[in-house]
Write an enzyme that holds these catalytic residues in place. Sequence first.
Site, mmCIF file in Angstrom:
data_model
loop_
_atom_site.group_PDB
_atom_site.id
_atom_site.type_symbol
_atom_site.label_atom_id
_atom_site.label_comp_id
_atom_site.label_asym_id
_atom_site.label_seq_id
_atom_site.Cartn_x
_atom_site.Cartn_y
_atom_site.Cartn_z
ATOM 1 N N SER A 183 6.137 52.559 57.421
ATOM 2 C CA SER A 183 6.374 53.188 56.579
ATOM 3 C C SER A 183 6.288 54.625 56.697
ATOM 4 C CB SER A 183 6.573 52.779 55.277
ATOM 5 O OG SER A 183 7.458 53.664 54.671
ATOM 6 N N ASP A 209 7.447 48.172 59.496
ATOM 7 C CA ASP A 209 8.676 48.404 58.340
ATOM 8 C C ASP A 209 9.246 49.382 58.338
ATOM 9 O OD1 ASP A 209 10.374 46.231 56.757
ATOM 10 O OD2 ASP A 209 10.091 47.053 55.313
ATOM 11 N N HIS A 348 7.830 45.340 51.806
ATOM 12 C CA HIS A 348 7.922 46.397 51.660
ATOM 13 C C HIS A 348 7.145 46.250 52.751
ATOM 14 C CE1 HIS A 348 8.422 50.136 53.568
ATOM 15 N NE2 HIS A 348 7.846 50.744 53.664
#
Length: 390
Positions: A183, A209, A348
């Site tokens: 992230s 991700d 996620h």
Amino acid sequence: MEFNELDEDRESAGGGGGGGGGFMPDDDDSSSASSVSSTGTVIPSPARALFARPRGFPGGRSLDPIPWTTYFERELFLPSETDPGTIHHAYLTSPVAAGPLFVMHHGAGSSGLSFAVLSAEIRKRLPTAGILAPDARGHGSTATTDPDLSLATLAADLRAVILLTQTAMAWPALPPIILVGHSLGGAVVTDLACAGTLGPPLLGYAVLDVVEGSAMDALQSMQTYLSTRPKGFASLRDGIEWHVRSRTLRNSVSARTSVPALLVERGGDGDDDSAGAGAAARRCRWRTDLAATQPFWEGWFVGLSGKFLRGKGGKLLLLAGTDRLDTELTIGQMQGKYALQVFPEAGHFIHEDLPEKTAVALVDFYRRNDRSALVLPPKVSELLAQGKRV
């Protein structure tokens, strides 16, 4: 520079799936596999031993925290050489011989322990590998008086931690490095890789991700998410349970390791508990105030896709679904500019939900980019010097 080292050997802990937790919902997201259609995309086959759990810790439905010592060799406290008010904190397992160093950067609100279970899985497959997992400023146990969380500052911090670790451990040179970022961490490692300041030791970088387009879209709903998230929990176990029940984390073993670092326990040490039952019910509060980081959100991700494609070295993108790809990355993937793997069964937090599959992808990525494995043909001058005909 200081570090705390363990004298005894640590048991490594595997993990995938929901090993050890009885709070995993029965539903899954396997239907999202239909979105996987990109040319050249690798969809890993189901792996075995996904439900292994650390030995020596309660199994079954236990949600007791698992200490960092289960996964890492030591923790480092590294005073900044440029900012007297900052002491970087990181977890480290040193590489062996000429093994690589996987440098992990977590996402916003997380900590270095987000990579704990993954680190054990990597070392199962590559025992010479080292893992360096720092806490970003404003996160985990890193202490700082400077609230600057801009991308440039975070990338500079990561480079500083790598070099300070080299000094603290008296390494004569940096080992081969694979940067891994989840992230926000994906934006940080991409920025550092694109700058080229690590030089030849950097073999490549992996982003977990996050892509520019979907990240910018997600920022629009970030405040809504934060307003609906619990403000705190009565205990660390309650915090772990919420992460698993809400499917924020789908692997209870990883949640038991990473979630305690996200919370600060209040009360019992002179804190004022006079606020009554409401305060008591939220004895554990979030360590990082994500809402306060809003001024930096857009700067984290603007230009991410272009930088990811431009950086030198191998490139790997791990996603939970190809619907997250933006146009620039879709074109780049079709042109073979980077490797892409999709884990549609993950959320996620790919590396926490599926640490075993993520480890397989990262170790394979390292091996494909390992320059020491290259066998180059002899130079013509060398052959002539040996009296051979060319």
